[in-house]
Design a protein around this motif. Structure first.
Motif, PDB file in Angstrom:
ATOM      1  N   ALA A  41       3.240  34.993  15.785  1.00 46.12           N
ATOM      2  CA  ALA A  41       4.580  34.528  15.991  1.00 46.12           C
ATOM      3  C   ALA A  41       4.405  32.884  16.070  1.00 46.12           C
ATOM      4  O   ALA A  41       4.828  31.917  15.677  1.00 46.12           O
ATOM      5  N   ARG A  42       3.417  32.808  17.382  1.00 44.56           N
ATOM      6  CA  ARG A  42       3.228  31.437  17.818  1.00 44.56           C
ATOM      7  C   ARG A  42       2.110  30.604  16.644  1.00 44.56           C
ATOM      8  O   ARG A  42       2.526  29.516  16.575  1.00 44.56           O
ATOM      9  N   ALA A  43       1.537  31.500  15.950  1.00 44.91           N
ATOM     10  CA  ALA A  43       0.684  30.674  14.881  1.00 44.91           C
ATOM     11  C   ALA A  43       1.407  30.647  13.695  1.00 44.91           C
ATOM     12  O   ALA A  43       0.831  29.751  12.772  1.00 44.91           O
ATOM     13  N   GLY A  44       2.737  31.232  13.399  1.00 52.38           N
ATOM     14  CA  GLY A  44       3.097  30.854  12.317  1.00 52.38           C
ATOM     15  C   GLY A  44       2.525  31.824  10.969  1.00 52.38           C
ATOM     16  O   GLY A  44       2.588  31.496   9.769  1.00 52.38           O
ATOM     17  N   ILE A  45       2.017  32.992  11.301  1.00 56.24           N
ATOM     18  CA  ILE A  45       1.272  33.802  10.431  1.00 56.24           C
ATOM     19  C   ILE A  45       1.843  35.386  10.623  1.00 56.24           C
ATOM     20  O   ILE A  45       2.370  35.628  11.704  1.00 56.24           O
ATOM     21  N   SER A  46       1.787  35.970   9.482  1.00 54.44           N
ATOM     22  CA  SER A  46       2.045  37.459   9.672  1.00 54.44           C
ATOM     23  C   SER A  46       1.109  38.331  10.607  1.00 54.44           C
ATOM     24  O   SER A  46      -0.120  37.962  10.580  1.00 54.44           O
ATOM     25  N   VAL A  65      -4.827  27.460   9.102  1.00 58.03           N
ATOM     26  CA  VAL A  65      -4.631  28.874   9.937  1.00 58.03           C
ATOM     27  C   VAL A  65      -5.473  28.628  10.990  1.00 58.03           C
ATOM     28  O   VAL A  65      -4.849  29.039  12.319  1.00 58.03           O
ATOM     29  N   ALA A  68      -3.901  26.423  13.536  1.00 59.60           N
ATOM     30  CA  ALA A  68      -2.683  26.961  14.350  1.00 59.60           C
ATOM     31  C   ALA A  68      -2.989  28.056  15.448  1.00 59.60           C
ATOM     32  O   ALA A  68      -2.216  28.278  16.241  1.00 59.60           O
ATOM     33  N   ASP A  71      -3.956  26.457  18.497  1.00 59.24           N
ATOM     34  CA  ASP A  71      -2.896  25.988  19.369  1.00 59.24           C
ATOM     35  C   ASP A  71      -2.192  27.097  19.855  1.00 59.24           C
ATOM     36  O   ASP A  71      -1.753  26.976  20.942  1.00 59.24           O
ATOM     37  N   ALA A  72      -2.077  28.251  19.043  1.00 61.15           N
ATOM     38  CA  ALA A  72      -1.418  29.518  19.624  1.00 61.15           C
ATOM     39  C   ALA A  72      -2.067  30.122  20.667  1.00 61.15           C
ATOM     40  O   ALA A  72      -1.212  30.464  21.688  1.00 61.15           O
TER      41      ALA A  72
END
Length: 278
Positions: A41-46, A65, A68, A71-72
């Motif tokens: 969720a924090r990385a914006g991936i499934s 990715v 992201a 960052d996550a």
């Protein structure tokens, strides 16, 4: 089978407490750290994509990715660089079924001349596998009696993990062990690293394999040595990358007056000349 990239992401996820990121604690769970769902969720991936990456079933994440995930996971700069490096070698890695050509062991004449100019200082030339390729008299003095330079082709990584004297010589053995293992990921080539790791693992034992898979990015702080003569040495390190040779020139500087005096006394003992090891 996992990949270096997946191992690193999973190790970092397991090391993070949800509260440190302002996330709720979901109570007891089978494994420590951050849940896959929270990281995804924090990385914006499934979650499915993150699972495939950690398990080595997806080897080519995009740059977006990777950034992201960095960052996550709140990675610092060295960890971010390592994540990007692992993404690169994971995407293009190929298994080496035979021993690859060994990394270059010769040291350029200009580098050897630089070592001579550094005498009586403490300096050596090494590669990421830990091979000690050349060194000054000062380096010989601070390692005398430790067994490090006894082999015809001395290797610092092998010494750290297989010679019992290393655990006494290096006051912070755990930190040094993490440094040597981490450098294998940055070896002259992926194939060289895989070959050397496979060769060393049986004699180095499970502690070596565990550290290799943890991907701890070392801080490389002050180096503390317990010399067999009884001197306690505190050294600072400056490293010059010889990128065209896949080698490094490492210079060690006394961190205090007591160390400088001890190094001077050790250096006054008779030794051989500047040594280049082929």
């Amino acid at each position: 089978m996992g990949t270096p990239l997946g191992d690193f992401v999973r190790a970092k996820r397991d090391s993070i407490q949800p509260a440190s990121l302002g996330l709720p604690d979901h109570g007891r769970r089978r494994s420590p750290g951050l849940r896959r769902s929270d990281l995804a969720a924090r990385a914006g991936i499934s979650v499915e994509y993150l699972t495939r990456m950690e398990q080595g079933r997806d080897r080519n994440p995009s740059v977006a990715v990777v950034n992201a995930l960095a960052d996550a996971l709140s990675l610092d700069t060295p960890e971010r660089n390592h994540l990007r490096y692992l993404a690169k070698i994971t995407g293009g890695a190929c298994s080496a079924h035979t021993r690859p050509a060994p990394p270059r062991r010769t040291v350029r004449s200009s580098v050897l001349e630089t070592l001579r100019l550094l005498e009586p200082g403490i300096a050596m030339v090494t590669n990421r596998l830990g091979d000690v390729l050349a060194h000054t008299l000062g380096y010989e003095a601070v390692t005398s009696g430790t067994g490090l330079l006894d082999a015809d082709t001395p290797n610092l990584t092998r010494y750290v993990f297989t010679d019992p004297r290393a655990r006494t010589y290096f006051a912070d053995w755990d930190a040094v062990a993490d440094e040597q293992v981490f450098d294998l990921w940055l070896a002259p080539s992926v194939e060289n690293s895989e070959w050397f790791t496979a060769e060393l693992a049986p004699s180095a034992g499970p502690d070596f394999t565990r550290r290799l898979n943890r991907h701890v990015v070392p801080q490389r702080g002050e180096l503390r040595l317990n010399h067999p003569s009884g001197h306690g040495l505190r050294l600072l390190r400056e490293t010059l990358d010889l990128s065209s040779d896949a080698q490094q020139l490492v210079v060690f500087l006394p961190a205090d007056a007591a160390t400088a005096q001890a190094v001077a006394r050790l250096g006054s003992r008779p030794h051989g000349g500047l040594r280049a090891i082929s």
